[in-house]
Design an enzyme around this catalytic site. Structure first.
Site, PDB file in Angstrom:
ATOM      1  CD  GLU A  58      -1.550  -2.571   1.558  1.00 35.53           C
ATOM      2  OE1 GLU A  58      -0.469  -2.572   2.286  1.00 35.53           O
ATOM      3  OE2 GLU A  58      -2.235  -3.350   1.390  1.00 35.53           O
ATOM      4  CG  HIS A 128     -11.659  -5.512   8.044  1.00 38.13           C
ATOM      5  ND1 HIS A 128     -10.614  -6.319   8.818  1.00 38.13           N
ATOM      6  CD2 HIS A 128     -11.607  -6.007   6.806  1.00 38.13           C
ATOM      7  CE1 HIS A 128      -9.800  -6.929   8.075  1.00 38.13           C
ATOM      8  NE2 HIS A 128     -10.320  -6.909   6.690  1.00 38.13           N
TER       9      HIS A 128
END
Ligand code: TPP
Ligand code: MG
Lengths: 321, 323
Positions: A58, A128
């Site tokens: 990322e 999450h």
């Protein structure tokens, strides 16, 4: 009228911008097969050069997008999990955001960061379920949280066309919405929308919470006349639009899926009370300080701002003053 | 040794050397605030690498970045003005030493975050090659950067996507005070080799050697597209940062410093020129820097009312901080 889902609206915005501008390309994890469905069909139509699956890197692919943008490309970077924004906060805030000023205007960094499924995903637990839009507001990065399919389309298109970095949060709780949208069109960044007019109290609601605010406003109709203001873009915020609303109602409640300290709700209240004498102290409904969403569904819900707390807040500000 | 014009190489190392010495004087006089990370001793690397580049190639520098910016062709006067925070500076006084950039000559910026430049230059080269341009990029990095995960991710991206970026590691033996031996498991060049990136190690004190290695790498890169890695062994002659002039940090012995300084890129490159030519270059460099310093000091400081200018390329204006 054709019905458009929120998810399909994002997909259409990507497709339209890829078709309109050769400099637009997509980067992300599992976007070729469209694991999030947002990029469905785009590989076939635009090819692997413009729909690029990345390794799980990322930080590098976020700065790769910065580099591409520095020379005129318009990358859209999809993140699979909202928490990945913590991992690349440095790359967005310290590089993409700072380059134009630090170079004295020699460059622009038109990158769009797209998070399909931000906030609670119900059952996906602590790592999450974050909704870190207020962090980007604090950093001064353009930040949008569309509530409806039409706005999802229109704000994503405008984000891609914007010459600055823009973070687009698509709340998980809004992704399955469908609405009649006859002609999807760009929505200007920095312009809020009054979803429902009212006279007694202005409720500022962010993202999916707009729909909770509208439901509560419906329930209360006859008792309290609630105006629902959706900022749509959190930075830059449509202060003029909000102040016009609050100047009429004189009462303010903010419902915001951020942790309480330094969340956008606090900024909204501070800015309003600096400029408007309210009839009653304003209220906010947020996640708790330092929230970590617990796994069990009842606990997950207990930590999110919900309709019951919103009703209470509206009752409070309506009573006082 | 192939190709490089010895006069040009000498001129570049000499220019950087004297630029840094003049800049240190300006730090001492208070005209440059915040200090600098001097490139003294490492000049041969920027000079050798950039002599092999074309004007359309791009580079990303480091916190120790003056040499990269100058060697790629930025104007020394505007560079010095930037260090002095003047409106005539490369970045209009908004960047300073650690962010000096000159997009017009392919300098995407020095970068104050160790290991950050690799992914940025990889993206820039990839995006321009997608338009059919055949440029290459250089990412300068220190030995400290090879322990940054973001840089290792960038190696992987460049290799897997075959983006022609030359990663140039300026191994000066230390990351601030941390010796390479205490910080790097395995070896520096093996980091790149692990990603299938061809790596070589050269003497960074000799700009002709650096140039030859770079030219060979770029030849292969332009032909088949992938990245390469060049470790240039070097020695930092001066402080990590000029703050060290006031605070003595005990990490290099005087003997080690003397040994390191004995291999001086200015002398190595200069010894290859006839005395008269060398003297002519020296005089020319002095004149350039005399003018650079004079111009920088004469230039206006930015108006505080413009402090937020360039914050947003879209034209957005930020709320100010007042009550
Ligand atoms: C990511 C990051 N960590 C720490 C620092 C502070 N810092 C600045 S320069 C430096 C040392 C870098 O060493 P190296 O990469 O070997 O370059 P050199 O200074 O030797 O040229 C450190 C630790 C930083 N700027 N960025
Ligand atoms: Mg070092």
């Amino acid at each position: 009228m054709p019905r458009l889902s929120y998810r399909k609206a994002l997909n259409r915005a990507l497709a339209d911008e890829l078709a309109r501008d050769e400099e637009v390309f997509l980067l992300g994890e599992d976007i070729r097969v469209a694991a999030s469905a947002v990029t469905a069909g785009l590989l076939k139509r635009f090819g692997p050069e413009r729909v690029r699956d990345t390794p799980l890197s990322e930080q590098a692919f976020t700065s790769f997008a910065t580099g591409a943008a520095l020379v005129g490309a318009r990358p859209v970077v999809e993140f699979q999990i909202p928490a990945l924004l913590f991992l690349v906060f440095e790359q967005i805030v310290n590089h993409a955001h700072k380059f134009p000023l630090m170079t004295g205007g020699q460059c622009a960094v038109p990158v769009t960061y797209l998070v399909p499924g931000s906030g609670s995903r119900t059952g996906w637990a602590g790592q999450h379920s974050d909704h870190p839009y207020s962090l980007f507001v604090h950093a001064g990065v353009t930040t949008v949280v569309p509530a409806t399919p039409a706005d999802a389309y229109g704000l994503l298109v405008s984000a891609i066309r914007c010459d600055d970095p823009v973070v687009v949060f698509a709340p998980a709780a809004a992704m399955e919405l469908r609405a009649e949208v006859s002609d999807p069109a760009p929505v200007p960044l920095g312009r809020g929308r009054v979803h429902r007019t009212g006279d007694d109290v202005t409720v500022v609601a962010v993202g999916h919470l707009v729909h909770d605010a509208l439901a509560v406003a419906d329930e209360l109709a006859g008792e309290v006349s609630v105006e629902v203001f959706d900022p749509r873009t959190l930075y830059p915020f449509d202060w003029d639009g909000l102040l016009a609303s609050v100047a009429r109602t004189g009462r303010l409640v903010v419902v915001d899926d951020s942790n309480r300290s330094c969340g956008i709700a606090g900024e909204v209240i501070a800015t309003v009370v600096e400029q408007v004498r309210l009839h009653a102290p304003p209220r906010r409904v947020t996640r708790p300080d330092g929230a970590v969403l617990p796994f069990a569904p009842a606990l997950d819900r207990a930590v999110q701002p919900g309709r019951e707390l919103l009703r209470q807040a509206i009752a409070h500000v309506s009573k006082d003053g | 040794m192939s190709g490089a014009d010895p006069i040009r190489l000498y001129r570049t190392v000499r220019l950087i050397r004297r630029f840094e010495e003049r800049a240190i004087e300006l730090v001492r006089s208070g005209d440059i605030v915040g200090g600098i990370h001097p490139y003294l001793g490492q000049e041969g690397i920027a000079a050798g690498v950039c002599a092999a580049l074309r004007p359309d190639d791009v580079v990303a520098g480091t916190h120790r970045g003056h040499g990269h910016v100058l060697a790629k062709g930025a104007d020394p006067g505007r560079m010095m003005a930037e260090l002095c925070g003047r409106v005539t500076g490369l970045n209009r006084g908004r960047g300073g030493s650690m962010h000096a950039a000159d997009f017009a000559v392919g300098v995407l910026g020095a970068n104050a975050i160790v290991g950050a430049g690799g992914a940025i230059v990889t993206g820039a080269v990839w995006a321009r090659r997608r338009r059919g341009e055949d440029l290459v990029g250089v990412s300068f990095l220190g030995d400290g950067a090879v322990n940054e995960g973001m840089l290792l991710e960038a190696f992987n991206l460049a290799a897997i996507w075959r983006v022609p970026v030359l990663f140039v590691c300026e191994n000066n033996g230390y990351a601030t005070t941390m010796p390479v031996a205490d910080a790097v498991a395995g070896s520096i060049s093996a980091r790149a080799e692990a990603f299938g990136i061809r790596a070589s190690t050269v003497d960074g004190q000799d700009p002709a050697i650096v140039h030859a290695a770079t030219a060979a790498a770029l030849g292969r890169m332009r032909a088949d597209g992938g990245p390469e890695f060049l470790e240039a062994r070097t020695f930092r002659f001066d402080a990590h940062h000029t703050f060290e002039h006031a605070v003595r940090l005990d990490y290099r012995s005087p003997e080690e410093v003397a040994r390191g300084r004995s291999r001086d890129p200015v002398q190595i490159a200069g010894s290859r020129l006839p005395d008269a030519e060398r003297a002519a270059v020296d005089a020319d460099v002095e004149a350039v820097l005399e003018a650079a310093v004079a111009q920088a000091l004469a230039a206006p400081e930015p108006d505080p009312a413009t402090a937020l200018e360039y914050l947003y390329a879209s034209g957005l204006t930020a709320r100010t901080g007042g009550g």
